[in-house]
Design an enzyme around this catalytic site. Structure first.
Site, PDB file in Angstrom:
ATOM      1  N   THR A   1       7.655 -34.940   2.895  1.00 32.04           N
ATOM      2  CA  THR A   1       6.483 -35.559   2.267  1.00 32.04           C
ATOM      3  C   THR A   1       6.846 -36.216   0.944  1.00 32.04           C
ATOM      4  OG1 THR A   1       4.445 -34.973   1.103  1.00 32.04           O
ATOM      5  CG2 THR A   1       5.981 -33.198   1.453  1.00 32.04           C
ATOM      6  N   ASP A   2       6.069 -37.234   0.571  1.00 35.58           N
ATOM      7  CA  ASP A   2       6.284 -37.856  -0.749  1.00 35.58           C
ATOM      8  C   ASP A   2       5.927 -36.895  -1.872  1.00 35.58           C
ATOM      9  OD1 ASP A   2       3.509 -37.840  -0.423  1.00 35.58           O
ATOM     10  OD2 ASP A   2       3.219 -39.944  -0.953  1.00 35.58           O
ATOM     11  N   GLU A   3       5.224 -35.788  -1.534  1.00 37.94           N
ATOM     12  CA  GLU A   3       4.801 -34.859  -2.586  1.00 37.94           C
ATOM     13  C   GLU A   3       5.992 -34.166  -3.255  1.00 37.94           C
ATOM     14  OE1 GLU A   3       1.251 -32.581  -1.776  1.00 37.94           O
ATOM     15  OE2 GLU A   3       0.555 -34.050  -0.330  1.00 37.94           O
TER      16      GLU A   3
ATOM     17  N   TYR B   1       3.035 -25.791  -2.150  1.00 43.07           N
ATOM     18  CA  TYR B   1       3.310 -26.538  -0.915  1.00 43.07           C
ATOM     19  C   TYR B   1       4.458 -27.516  -1.125  1.00 43.07           C
ATOM     20  CZ  TYR B   1       2.968 -30.504   2.305  1.00 43.07           C
ATOM     21  OH  TYR B   1       3.284 -31.525   3.172  1.00 43.07           O
TER      22      TYR B   1
ATOM     23  N   LYS C   1       8.346 -27.658   0.441  1.00 44.16           N
ATOM     24  CA  LYS C   1       8.900 -28.795   1.197  1.00 44.16           C
ATOM     25  C   LYS C   1      10.152 -29.321   0.493  1.00 44.16           C
ATOM     26  CE  LYS C   1       7.319 -30.573   4.396  1.00 44.16           C
ATOM     27  NZ  LYS C   1       7.473 -30.285   5.852  1.00 44.16           N
TER      28      LYS C   1
HETATM   29  P1  NAD Z   1      -0.807 -29.427  10.300  1.00 42.21           P
HETATM   30  O1  NAD Z   1      -1.125 -28.324   9.345  1.00 42.21           O
HETATM   31  O2  NAD Z   1      -1.920 -30.213  10.900  1.00 42.21           O
HETATM   32  O3  NAD Z   1       0.063 -28.854  11.517  1.00 42.21           O
HETATM   33  C1  NAD Z   1       1.090 -27.929  11.343  1.00 42.21           C
HETATM   34  C2  NAD Z   1       1.426 -27.344  12.712  1.00 42.21           C
HETATM   35  O4  NAD Z   1       2.542 -26.453  12.541  1.00 42.21           O
HETATM   36  C3  NAD Z   1       0.292 -26.527  13.336  1.00 42.21           C
HETATM   37  O5  NAD Z   1       0.168 -26.846  14.705  1.00 42.21           O
HETATM   38  C4  NAD Z   1       0.754 -25.084  13.166  1.00 42.21           C
HETATM   39  O6  NAD Z   1       0.274 -24.218  14.178  1.00 42.21           O
HETATM   40  C5  NAD Z   1       2.263 -25.237  13.223  1.00 42.21           C
HETATM   41  N1  NAD Z   1       2.981 -24.157  12.537  1.00 42.21           N
HETATM   42  C6  NAD Z   1       2.738 -23.685  11.277  1.00 42.21           C
HETATM   43  N2  NAD Z   1       3.601 -22.701  10.997  1.00 42.21           N
HETATM   44  C7  NAD Z   1       4.399 -22.547  12.088  1.00 42.21           C
HETATM   45  C8  NAD Z   1       5.485 -21.693  12.394  1.00 42.21           C
HETATM   46  N3  NAD Z   1       5.906 -20.770  11.520  1.00 42.21           N
HETATM   47  N4  NAD Z   1       6.083 -21.817  13.601  1.00 42.21           N
HETATM   48  C9  NAD Z   1       5.645 -22.730  14.513  1.00 42.21           C
HETATM   49  N5  NAD Z   1       4.607 -23.556  14.264  1.00 42.21           N
HETATM   50  C10 NAD Z   1       3.998 -23.478  13.068  1.00 42.21           C
HETATM   51  O7  NAD Z   1       0.211 -30.364   9.513  1.00 42.21           O
HETATM   52  P2  NAD Z   1       0.406 -31.947   9.584  1.00 42.21           P
HETATM   53  O8  NAD Z   1      -0.519 -32.591   8.630  1.00 42.21           O
HETATM   54  O9  NAD Z   1       0.434 -32.356  10.995  1.00 42.21           O
HETATM   55  O10 NAD Z   1       1.867 -32.066   8.956  1.00 42.21           O
HETATM   56  C11 NAD Z   1       3.021 -32.022   9.804  1.00 42.21           C
HETATM   57  C12 NAD Z   1       4.254 -32.179   8.940  1.00 42.21           C
HETATM   58  O11 NAD Z   1       4.193 -33.422   8.246  1.00 42.21           O
HETATM   59  C13 NAD Z   1       4.397 -31.109   7.871  1.00 42.21           C
HETATM   60  O12 NAD Z   1       5.746 -30.760   7.780  1.00 42.21           O
HETATM   61  C14 NAD Z   1       3.919 -31.791   6.595  1.00 42.21           C
HETATM   62  O13 NAD Z   1       4.575 -31.258   5.476  1.00 42.21           O
HETATM   63  C15 NAD Z   1       4.358 -33.216   6.855  1.00 42.21           C
HETATM   64  N6  NAD Z   1       3.572 -34.268   6.197  1.00 42.21           N
HETATM   65  C16 NAD Z   1       2.212 -34.311   6.329  1.00 42.21           C
HETATM   66  C17 NAD Z   1       1.500 -35.359   5.748  1.00 42.21           C
HETATM   67  C18 NAD Z   1       0.005 -35.480   5.916  1.00 42.21           C
HETATM   68  O14 NAD Z   1      -0.605 -36.399   5.350  1.00 42.21           O
HETATM   69  N7  NAD Z   1      -0.648 -34.635   6.707  1.00 42.21           N
HETATM   70  C19 NAD Z   1       2.174 -36.345   5.020  1.00 42.21           C
HETATM   71  C20 NAD Z   1       3.567 -36.259   4.898  1.00 42.21           C
HETATM   72  C21 NAD Z   1       4.253 -35.225   5.508  1.00 42.21           C
HETATM   73  P1  TYD Z   2      -5.629 -33.622   0.833  1.00 40.80           P
HETATM   74  O1  TYD Z   2      -6.233 -34.251   2.028  1.00 40.80           O
HETATM   75  O2  TYD Z   2      -5.706 -32.146   0.676  1.00 40.80           O
HETATM   76  O3  TYD Z   2      -4.112 -34.132   0.767  1.00 40.80           O
HETATM   77  P2  TYD Z   2      -2.999 -33.962  -0.420  1.00 40.80           P
HETATM   78  O4  TYD Z   2      -3.505 -33.038  -1.448  1.00 40.80           O
HETATM   79  O5  TYD Z   2      -1.836 -33.407   0.318  1.00 40.80           O
HETATM   80  O6  TYD Z   2      -2.788 -35.334  -0.934  1.00 40.80           O
HETATM   81  O7  TYD Z   2      -6.296 -34.266  -0.465  1.00 40.80           O
HETATM   82  C1  TYD Z   2      -6.223 -35.657  -0.704  1.00 40.80           C
HETATM   83  C2  TYD Z   2      -6.863 -35.922  -2.050  1.00 40.80           C
HETATM   84  O8  TYD Z   2      -8.269 -35.620  -1.972  1.00 40.80           O
HETATM   85  C3  TYD Z   2      -6.330 -35.055  -3.175  1.00 40.80           C
HETATM   86  O9  TYD Z   2      -6.285 -35.817  -4.375  1.00 40.80           O
HETATM   87  C4  TYD Z   2      -7.351 -33.935  -3.311  1.00 40.80           C
HETATM   88  C5  TYD Z   2      -8.652 -34.616  -2.933  1.00 40.80           C
HETATM   89  N1  TYD Z   2      -9.669 -33.763  -2.293  1.00 40.80           N
HETATM   90  C6  TYD Z   2     -10.985 -33.738  -2.805  1.00 40.80           C
HETATM   91  O10 TYD Z   2     -11.324 -34.416  -3.792  1.00 40.80           O
HETATM   92  N2  TYD Z   2     -11.908 -32.933  -2.182  1.00 40.80           N
HETATM   93  C7  TYD Z   2     -11.578 -32.158  -1.099  1.00 40.80           C
HETATM   94  O11 TYD Z   2     -12.473 -31.415  -0.586  1.00 40.80           O
HETATM   95  C8  TYD Z   2     -10.248 -32.215  -0.580  1.00 40.80           C
HETATM   96  C9  TYD Z   2      -9.847 -31.384   0.599  1.00 40.80           C
HETATM   97  C10 TYD Z   2      -9.334 -33.036  -1.212  1.00 40.80           C
END
Ligand code: NAD
Ligand code: TYD
Length: 341
Positions: free
Chosen positions: A127-129, A155, A159
């Site tokens: 992630t960019d985070e 988090y 990562k």
């Molecule tokens: P999500 O929380 O929707 O899904 C995570 C999945 O991993 C779930 O199905 C969960 O059951 C499974 N999981 C969790 N712990 C596990 C374990 N110990 N063993 C096996 N399975 C397990 O997450 P997401 O938003 O789909 O993110 C997927 C990946 O992408 C993550 O690594 C996250 O850091 C990365 N990512 C997410 C975003 C975003 O915007 N959502 C952006 C950049 C990177």
């Molecule tokens: P989120 O979807 O949790 O992603 P991330 O924190 O990984 O970027 O949140 C996106 C942005 O929205 C973040 O600045 C936090 C804000 N946010 C709210 O203002 N209210 C909410 O209820 C949630 C879940 C997030």
């Protein structure tokens, strides 16, 4: 010849979109999903994939060394793509331990097995985070792959820890790895605890839309399918030990997203409720995707205006999917997380 790809975390948001993308794009591939189905994993998301003979689901924790070893020996993957993670910043503030277990130790377990079994490729979805945040008053600044790691939340720190381990395994053991660091995704199957689906669902129920702090925090939104395309390109390229930033040059303040959702749903802005800010809240994320554009020809194809429209439509036409989620444990989570705010 068709490859076998193990997709960990494939029952979650991005992993499931990747499963569908790969089954469609590579009909000769076998896709094996490893997921232990935490609160964020949902088998109903994979309902259509489960009907495909090229897809297999294994309920397995990535920290379960023996279980994963047995599976890897049996399916002999060409590529392991690791999406499995605890992914929600707010949860990491309340319970950081599980983030270290899954995101760091789980990644290490997978890599140890890739090393022992000589699996040709391990891709880490990051992630960019991991770069921390950028100030709002410097719109000229972007994260590049050489921006120092400077994580803010448990988090993002977990990562970042995993990323460092992945690169160390490459340098020390020549493990064939790649890493993608993507900005915020949106699209179908996004778990309702995250900003965009939470706001859509609350607006549909005429419930308050909880905006943290002043609502001016900026995220760089990318349609999930564009992220899947980027990973597909990276894992089919021979360059190893590389990190790629993936992002759409689509910066938006949270408040603007919330207002847009309300407008699209024909709801009043009176639903917006400012609540206490997130602890350590990152101000701005913004990706410079030059490297992946130049090396792999990737670019974000979906414009935000189209992507958000498709996403809202998806939530409107898949109510059963999210109703099942919000009627379960999610209620307790929501009450705990937002009750005191
Ligand atoms: P999500 O929380 O929707 O899904 C995570 C999945 O991993 C779930 O199905 C969960 O059951 C499974 N999981 C969790 N712990 C596990 C374990 N110990 N063993 C096996 N399975 C397990 O997450 P997401 O938003 O789909 O993110 C997927 C990946 O992408 C993550 O690594 C996250 O850091 C990365 N990512 C997410 C975003 C975003 O915007 N959502 C952006 C950049 C990177
Ligand atoms: P989120 O979807 O949790 O992603 P991330 O924190 O990984 O970027 O949140 C996106 C942005 O929205 C973040 O600045 C936090 C804000 N946010 C709210 O203002 N209210 C909410 O209820 C949630 C879940 C997030």
């Amino acid at each position: 010849m068709g490859k076998t790809i193990v997709v960990t975390g494939g029952a979650g948001f991005i992993g499931s979109n990747f499963v569908y993308y790969m089954l469609d794009k590579h009909p000769d591939y076998k896709i094996v999903c490893v997921d232990c189905l935490t609160y964020a994993g949902n088998l109903s998301t994979l309902k259509t994939a489960l009907e495909n003979p090229n897809f297999r689901f294994e309920k397995l924790n990535i920290c379960d060394r023996a279980g994963v070893e047995k599976l890897f020996k049996e399916v002999k993957p060409d590529i392991v793509v690791n999406f499995a993670a605890e992914s929600h910043v707010d949860r990491s503030i309340k319970t950081p331990g599980i983030f270290v277990d899954t995101n760091i130790k789980g990644t290490q377990t997978l890599m140890d097995l890739c090393r022992e079994l000589e699996i040709p490729r391990f891709h880490q979805v990051s992630t960019d985070e991991v770069y921390g945040d950028l100030p709002l008053d410097r719109p000229d600044l972007f994260f590049t792959e050489s921006t120092p790691i400077h994580a803010s939340s448990p988090y993002s720190a977990s990562k970042a820890g995993a990323d460092l381990l992945v690169l160390a395994y490459h340098r020390t053991y020549q493990l064939p790895v790649t890493i993608s660091r993507c900005s915020n995704n949106y699209g179908p199957y996004h778990f309702p605890e995250k900003l965009i689906p939470l706001m859509i669902i609350n607006a549909l129920h005429d419930q308050p839309l909880p905006v943290y702090g002043d609502g001016l925090n900026v995220r760089d939104w990318l349609y999930v399918e564009d992220h899947c395309k980027a990973i597909d390109l990276i894992i089919h390229d021979d360059r190893l030990g590389e990190v790629y930033n993936v992002g759409g040059h689509n910066e938006m303040a949270n408040l603007d997203i919330v207002k847009l959702i309300l407008k699209k749903l024909g709801k009043s802005e009176d639903l917006i409720t400012f609540v206490a800010d997130r602890k350590g809240h990152d101000r701005r994320y913004a990706i410079d995707p030059t490297k992946i554009k130049q090396q792999l020809g990737w670019f974000p194809e979906t414009k935000f205006a189209d992507g958000i429209e498709k996403t809202i439509d998806w939530y409107l036409s898949h109510e059963a999917w999210w109703q099942e989620i919000i009627s379960g444990d999610y209620q307790n989570y929501y009450a705990k997380m937002y009750g005191g705010k």
